[in-house]
Design a protein around this motif. Sequence first.
Motif, short mmCIF file in Angstrom:
data_model
loop_
_atom_site.label_atom_id
_atom_site.label_comp_id
_atom_site.label_asym_id
_atom_site.label_seq_id
_atom_site.Cartn_x
_atom_site.Cartn_y
_atom_site.Cartn_z
N LEU A 78 0.88 -1.34 -0.05
CA LEU A 78 0.26 -0.03 0.10
C LEU A 78 0.80 1.20 0.15
N THR A 79 1.79 1.28 0.79
CA THR A 79 2.59 2.54 0.96
C THR A 79 3.53 2.87 -0.52
N ALA A 80 4.02 1.72 -0.94
CA ALA A 80 4.86 1.84 -2.17
C ALA A 80 3.91 2.26 -3.30
N ALA A 81 2.71 1.80 -3.37
CA ALA A 81 1.70 2.03 -4.45
C ALA A 81 1.42 3.60 -4.25
N PHE A 82 0.89 4.00 -3.06
CA PHE A 82 0.41 5.28 -2.68
C PHE A 82 1.62 6.43 -3.04
N LYS A 88 4.01 12.82 -7.72
CA LYS A 88 4.43 14.39 -8.21
C LYS A 88 4.21 15.51 -6.86
N ASP A 89 3.64 14.84 -5.97
CA ASP A 89 3.28 15.68 -4.74
C ASP A 89 4.73 15.57 -4.05
N LYS A 90 4.99 16.63 -2.88
CA LYS A 90 5.91 16.62 -2.18
C LYS A 90 5.81 15.34 -1.44
N MET A 91 6.94 15.01 -0.72
CA MET A 91 6.69 13.74 0.19
C MET A 91 6.16 14.26 1.56
N ALA A 92 5.98 15.26 1.82
CA ALA A 92 5.04 15.69 3.09
C ALA A 92 3.69 15.67 2.85
N ASP A 93 3.59 16.25 1.57
CA ASP A 93 2.13 16.04 1.43
C ASP A 93 1.55 14.64 1.10
N ARG A 94 2.41 13.80 0.44
CA ARG A 94 2.08 12.42 0.29
C ARG A 94 1.78 11.83 1.57
N VAL A 95 2.58 12.02 2.68
CA VAL A 95 2.63 11.18 4.05
C VAL A 95 1.46 11.75 4.79
N GLN A 96 0.95 13.18 4.34
CA GLN A 96 -0.32 13.73 4.92
C GLN A 96 -1.57 13.09 4.77
N LYS A 97 -1.55 12.53 3.33
CA LYS A 97 -2.73 11.96 2.64
C LYS A 97 -2.78 10.64 2.89
N ILE A 98 -1.85 9.93 3.49
CA ILE A 98 -1.88 8.55 3.28
C ILE A 98 -2.73 7.62 4.35
N LEU A 99 -2.90 8.32 5.62
CA LEU A 99 -3.67 7.60 6.70
C LEU A 99 -5.16 7.28 6.19
N PRO A 100 -5.80 8.12 5.47
CA PRO A 100 -7.13 7.59 5.06
C PRO A 100 -7.04 6.32 3.94
N PHE A 101 -5.85 6.17 3.20
CA PHE A 101 -5.85 5.24 2.49
C PHE A 101 -5.60 3.82 3.31
#
Length: 214
Positions: A78-82, A88-101
């Motif tokens: 899941l983490t690798a796919a997400f 294209k997003d910054k890493m900080a933005d991606r990490v912020q969005k991963i919890l709902p996933f």
Amino acid sequence: MILFALFLIPLYFCYWLFEQKKPFAPFLFNAFLGLFLAAVFCAYKYFFSPYYFLTPDSFWRNFLHIFLEQIVLPLGVLTAAFLFVFKKDKMADRVQKILPFYLGFYAVYLPFRVLGGQLPYPAFALFVKPAMFLLMIVVLNSRQKVLFVPAQRALLSVKEAAVYWSSFAVDLLMPAAVEALWILGMKPPLTILFLLLYAAGAFVCLKNESLVKD
């Protein structure tokens, strides 16, 4: 009693969603994406994967099976796919969005594992396992906000980094270890004690997120 296992993660997601001071749409999209992947994964497990019989006499066999199949494999993929899909997003933005996933995935996958067991459903599967997995996901997210973001990770001293990585490892290992001990016949009071200790550790981890800037 089954309702607790079914609705714990969805209810927490609703609580978390309304705590955010941001538009709901991206979080809902990520949650539904997690739901969809969980449905695909569960369908594969149901139709094509051989059933695994947990053994009451081997801690390590049960621990490794639970840890690899229910934690490492799903979370790793899941983490690798997400992170790849949103590269294209910054890493900080991606990490912020991963919890709902994560929450969307385990909202389906965890009940699938629990309700796929033998009847009558044990109290551990209905109450302790869902609670520990939810705590694991929440703490994992809090650790990733620091460890996966270079700018945040650079703020850590060597001692702080060791604490973060240690809590990251314990967070992932503990649910599988407790369940493996329960399969070996761990008494309910000791099971509850482990759950309370895990919850206390999760609370400490979440209280120490001061380095993270949302």
